[in-house]
Design an enzyme around this catalytic site. Structure first.
Site, PDB file in Angstrom:
ATOM      1  N   ASP A 532       0.853  -1.193   0.000  1.00 45.30           N
ATOM      2  CA  ASP A 532       0.000   0.000   0.000  1.00 45.30           C
ATOM      3  C   ASP A 532       0.887   1.240   0.000  1.00 45.30           C
ATOM      4  OD1 ASP A 532      -2.936   1.078   0.570  1.00 45.30           O
ATOM      5  OD2 ASP A 532      -1.518   2.228   1.803  1.00 45.30           O
ATOM      6  N   ASN A 540      -2.307  12.572  -4.139  1.00 44.66           N
ATOM      7  CA  ASN A 540      -3.239  12.736  -5.244  1.00 44.66           C
ATOM      8  C   ASN A 540      -3.937  14.092  -5.172  1.00 44.66           C
ATOM      9  OD1 ASN A 540      -4.044  11.420  -7.576  1.00 44.66           O
ATOM     10  ND2 ASN A 540      -5.931  10.630  -6.680  1.00 44.66           N
ATOM     11  N   HIS A 545      -4.697  14.394 -10.005  1.00 43.90           N
ATOM     12  CA  HIS A 545      -4.964  12.987 -10.353  1.00 43.90           C
ATOM     13  C   HIS A 545      -4.000  12.458 -11.413  1.00 43.90           C
ATOM     14  CE1 HIS A 545      -8.589  12.571  -7.923  1.00 43.90           C
ATOM     15  NE2 HIS A 545      -8.975  13.784  -8.342  1.00 43.90           N
ATOM     16  N   ASP A 549      -1.756   9.162 -11.131  1.00 45.30           N
ATOM     17  CA  ASP A 549      -1.688   8.046 -12.092  1.00 45.30           C
ATOM     18  C   ASP A 549      -0.248   7.778 -12.504  1.00 45.30           C
ATOM     19  OD1 ASP A 549      -4.416   7.801 -11.974  1.00 45.30           O
ATOM     20  OD2 ASP A 549      -4.811   8.866 -13.866  1.00 45.30           O
ATOM     21  N   ARG A 564      11.456 -11.523 -10.015  1.00 49.09           N
ATOM     22  CA  ARG A 564      11.818 -12.547 -10.980  1.00 49.09           C
ATOM     23  C   ARG A 564      10.678 -12.746 -11.972  1.00 49.09           C
ATOM     24  NH1 ARG A 564      12.240 -17.198  -6.675  1.00 49.09           N
ATOM     25  NH2 ARG A 564      10.191 -16.249  -6.351  1.00 49.09           N
ATOM     26  N   GLU A 575      -4.494   2.281  -4.624  1.00 52.85           N
ATOM     27  CA  GLU A 575      -3.051   2.347  -4.476  1.00 52.85           C
ATOM     28  C   GLU A 575      -2.496   1.072  -3.853  1.00 52.85           C
ATOM     29  OE1 GLU A 575      -4.786   4.113  -0.687  1.00 52.85           O
ATOM     30  OE2 GLU A 575      -5.265   3.930  -2.808  1.00 52.85           O
ATOM     31  N   ARG A 595      13.309  -4.297  -0.778  1.00 52.69           N
ATOM     32  CA  ARG A 595      13.831  -3.752  -2.037  1.00 52.69           C
ATOM     33  C   ARG A 595      12.766  -2.932  -2.746  1.00 52.69           C
ATOM     34  NH1 ARG A 595      16.057  -8.979  -2.926  1.00 52.69           N
ATOM     35  NH2 ARG A 595      14.564  -9.377  -4.617  1.00 52.69           N
TER      36      ARG A 595
END
Length: 662
Positions: A532, A540, A545, A549, A564, A575, A595
Site C-alpha cells: 500500500d 493525489n 490525479h 496516475d 523474478r 493504491e 527492495r
C-alpha cells in the site's frame, strides 16, 4: 496528337531496303526466271501459252515474303522486265510478252493483297487456321488468276490468229495450281507450328511415331501413279487415285499432305504432258494439260480440306483439354486455398499457420513472415522450414526485400546470386537461391508484412496460378493477422490492469490457484505480499490525479524491476498491490519487500504486509493474513515491512531469497 489507331497500323517499310532484302529480290528473280523457262518449254506446237506456269507460284511467294521489306517497286519492276525478256527471248511476240508479263504482275499483286486481307494472320511462316481459311485462300487464288486471265489469254488469241477457247481454263488451271501449291510450301501456310507466338497447329501424332508409314504412303503413291500414267493398257482407274490423298490427309500432318499433293500433281502432270496416261487420249495438248491440272487441283483441294479440317478439330480438342486442365488447376488451387484459410482460422498461431500454408502452395523449402517492428526494421515474426532462421533488415535498406515492402508489390527473383538488389547477408543466412515476396496489405492500405518463400534450388518461374492463390491468401491473411492481434490485445486487456499494465484480479486469481497447487506438489514455500502506497490520497489531492496516475505507473514499473519472471505482481485496487513469490519463505519475502520499498519513486513510501502460505489455506486467506500485517505496519507509522506472525510450516528445503535485481 496521338491517335489510338496508330498502334494497330502495320509498320512502314524502310526508306532504303536492307541488303538482305535486296539479296532475296535477286534470288527470287532467278527462281522466277527458271520457272518461266520451264513453263515456256511446255508451249505446244502452234500454241502461244505454256501449259504449266511455275513462275506464277514463285511470284506469289516472292511478293508475300518481301511484303514490308521496302522493295515493292523494285520487285514489281523486276517481275515485269523479267517476264517480258524471257517471253520475248523464247519466241513469244512482243504483244504476247508484254501482256503476259502484265497479267503476271496484276495476278501477283492482287493475290498478295487478297491473301493479306482475306486471310488475316496467314503469311510467311504463319499457317492457316481451319477450312474457312483455306476457302478464303482458294477464293484469293481464284480471283487473282481470273484477273490475270482477262489480260493474258486475249493476247495469245491475237498472236495465234484464231480463238482458242481452251486457253482461258488452261491459264486458270496452271496458274491456280502453281500459286496454291507453291504458296502453301513456300510460305509454309500449312506448317506444323507457327513462329508468331500463336498456338501451334496440331500435327497427327502418327506422323511423328510411324515415319515408316509415311515412306510407305509415298512409295505406294509413286507405284500407283507410275502404273496408271506410264504403263500402256492399264485400265483407267484414275478416279481411285485420290484415295491415296485421303490416306495422307487422315494420317499425316498438313505439311506432309501438301508435299504429297505436289508429288501427285507432278506424277500426273509430267506423263500427261509427255503424252502418257489416261488423259493422253485427248489429241489436243492443251486439253490434256487442262485435264491433268484439273485432276491435280482436285486432289490438292481434297487433301487440304481433309487435313485442315482435322487440324481444326484437333486444335479445338486441344483447346478443350487446355480449358479442362485450367479448370482442374483452378479447382485444385481453390481447394488448396480453402484448406489454407481453414487452417488459418482454426490455428492457435495465425502467423505460423500462414507460413506453413504458403509453403504448401508454393512448394518452397522455407517461408518466413517479416513485419515492421516500429523502429525502422523488418523482423521475422514467424518462420517455417528446416534450417530457416529469423532474420531482420532495415526497412530503408536498398534490397529487393525492403523494396518489395515499400512498394507493396509482389516480387519473384529466380536467381538471387545475379540480382543486384539481393542481400548477401540474408542469402547466406537462409541458403536462398530463388525467392518470392508477397506483401500483406492491411485494411487501411498500408503494407503490414511480407511473406517470403525461399527455395534452395533455382526455380525458373512462379506459375501464374500460384501467384493468384498466393495473393488471395495474403489478402485473407491480413484480416486473420489483424484479428489474431486484436484477440491477443483483448486477451491481454482481460488480464491486465489498464493503467499500470500489471495483472488484474482475474489474472491474480488464476495465478495464485496454480501456484498453491504447485506448492502442494513440490512442498516449496509460497509467500504473498500486500503493498500500500503511504499517504497516496494526500499526494493525489496535492499533485493532481494525473500525477497520481503517473506515480502508480512508475511504482508498478519499479516494483516489477525488483522481481523474478516467476513472481506475479497485480494491482489489488486503488493504491494497493498484491505480490505472489513462489519458492520464497517469509524471510525471503521480507527481503524482496524491502527492495520494493526502497524503489518507490518521487520520494514516496509504502507499507508492505507479508504472509507465508500454509497447507490448507486459500489464496484469499493468505492475503487476509498479509492485510492484517499491513494494517499493523500502518499503525506502526508506515514505510515498513511487517511479516504475519501466523505460524508457518517449515519445508524440507528452504530456498534462498531471490537475488536482488540489478
Amino acid at each position: 496528337m496521338h491517335h489510338p489507331d496508330v498502334a494497330r497500323r502495320p509498320p512502314r517499310p524502310p526508306l532504303v531496303p536492307a541488303a538482305r532484302s535486296l539479296l532475296r529480290s535477286a534470288a527470287f528473280t532467278a527462281l522466277f526466271t527458271a520457272g518461266l523457262l520451264l513453263g515456256r518449254w511446255t508451249v505446244p506446237d502452234g500454241g502461244a501459252l505454256s501449259l504449266v506456269s511455275p513462275g506464277s507460284g514463285v511470284a506469289a511467294v516472292w511478293f508475300a515474303v518481301q511484303r514490308g521489306a521496302g522493295t515493292r517497286p523494285l520487285d514489281t519492276a523486276l517481275l515485269a522486265v523479267t517476264g517480258v525478256l524471257v517471253h520475248a527471248l523464247t519466241g513469244a511476240g512482243a504483244l504476247l510478252a508484254l501482256t503476259t508479263a502484265t497479267a503476271t504482275v496484276l495476278q501477283t499483286l492482287l493475290f498478295d493483297a487478297l491473301l493479306h486481307r482475306w486471310c488475316p494472320g496467314a503469311g510467311p511462316g504463319r499457317p492457316l487456321r481451319g477450312v474457312r481459311a483455306l476457302l478464303r485462300l482458294l477464293a484469293a487464288t481464284g480471283a487473282a488468276v481470273a484477273a490475270g486471265a482477262l489480260v493474258g489469254p486475249p493476247a495469245a488469241w491475237w498472236q495465234a490468229g484464231h480463238v482458242t477457247w481452251v486457253d482461258l481454263p488452261v491459264w486458270a488451271a496452271r496458274n491456280g495450281l502453281s500459286v496454291l501449291l507453291l504458296a502453301c510450301v513456300g510460305l509454309r501456310l500449312v506448317a506444323t507450328s507457327a513462329r508468331d507466338g500463336s498456338a501451334p497447329v496440331p500435327c497427327a501424332p502418327v506422323a511423328r511415331r510411324r515415319w515408316a508409314e509415311g515412306v510407305t504412303a509415298f512409295a505406294v503413291t509413286a507405284v500407283a501413279y507410275a502404273v496408271q500414267f506410264t504403263v500402256p493398257g492399264v485400265p483407267d482407274l484414275v478416279f481411285l487415285l485420290p484415295v491415296l490423298t485421303v490416306w495422307a490427309a487422315l494420317r499425316f500432318c498438313t505439311r506432309t499432305v501438301v508435299w504429297h499433293s505436289l508429288f501427285t500433281g507432278l506424277a500426273a502432270l509430267v506423263p500427261t504432258l509427255l503424252g502418257h496416261g489416261p488423259f493422253a487420249a485427248e489429241p489436243d495438248p492443251a486439253l490434256r494439260a487442262l485435264a491433268g491440272q484439273a485432276f491435280a487441283v482436285l486432289t490438292t483441294v481434297i487433301g487440304l480440306v481433309l487435313a485442315l479440317g482435322r487440324d481444326e478439330r484437333d486444335e479445338l480438342l486441344a483447346e478443350v483439354r487446355r480449358q479442362a486442365d485450367d479448370s482442374q488447376r483452378q479447382a485444385e488451387a481453390a481447394a488448396m486455398l480453402t484448406d489454407a484459410l481453414r487452417s488459418l482460422n482454426s490455428a492457435a498461431d495465425t502467423r505460423q499457420a500462414l507460413c506453413e500454408a504458403t509453403a504448401r502452395i508454393t512448394g518452397a523449402d522455407g517461408v518466413y513472415l517479416a513485419e515492421p517492428d516500429g523502429r525502422g526494421d523488418l523482423v521475422t515474426r514467424a518462420v517455417w522450414g528446416e534450417g530457416m532462421v529469423p532474420v531482420s533488415t532495415p526497412a530503408d535498406e536498398p534490397t529487393v526485400l525492403a523494396d518489395a515492402f515499400r512498394r507493396g508489390a509482389p516480387v519473384f527473383v529466380s536467381d538471387l546470386s545475379g540480382h543486384t538488389g539481393a542481400s548477401g547477408r540474408l542469402r547466406d543466412a537462409l541458403g536462398a537461391v530463388s525467392v518470392a515476396y508477397q506483401p500483406i496489405t492491411a485494411t487501411d492500405g498500408r503494407t503490414a508484412g511480407l511473406l517470403a518463400s525461399v527455395w534452395r534450388t533455382r526455380v525458373q518461374e512462379l506459375p501464374a496460378q500460384t501467384r493468384v492463390v498466393l495473393a488471395t491468401l495474403a489478402q485473407e491473411a491480413a484480416h486473420g493477422v489483424e484479428r489474431a492481434d486484436l484477440l491477443a490485445q483483448l486477451a491481454v486487456a482481460a488480464e491486465r490492469d489498464p493503467l499500470t499494465g500489471l495483472a488484474n484480479r482475474r489474472r491474480w486469481d488464476e495465478t495464485t490457484t496454480k501456484e498453491i497447487a504447485r506448492a502442494v506438489r513440490s512442498g516449496l514455500p509460497l509467500s504473498f505480499c500486500l503493498i500500500d502506497l503511504d499517504h497516496f490520497k494526500r499526494y493525489n489531492d496535492t499533485q493532481g490525479h494525473l500525477a497520481g496516475d503517473d506515480l502508480l505507473q512508475e511504482f508498478a514499473a519499479a516494483a516489477a524491476g525488483c522481481l523474478r519472471e516467476v513472481d506475479t505482481l497485480a494491482r489489488w485496487g486503488g493504491e494497493e498491490f498484491v505480490l505472489a513469490l513462489p519458492g520464497c519463505s517469509a524471510a525471503g519475502a521480507r527481503a524482496v519487500a524491502d527492495r520494493i520499498r526502497a524503489a518507490v519513486p518521487h520520494g514516496q513510501t509504502c507499507t508492505i504486509g507479508v504472509a507465508q502460505w500454509q497447507p490448507g489455506l486459500s489464496a484469499a486467506e493468505v492475503v487476509a493474513l498479509a492485510d492484517i500485517a499491513l494494517y499493523e505496519g500502518k499503525e506502526a507509522g508506515r514505510n515498513t515491512t511487517v511479516v504475519s506472525d501466523t505460524p508457518a510450516v517449515t519445508p524440507a528445503v528452504t530456498p534462498a531469497a531471490p537475488a536482488p535485481v540489478a
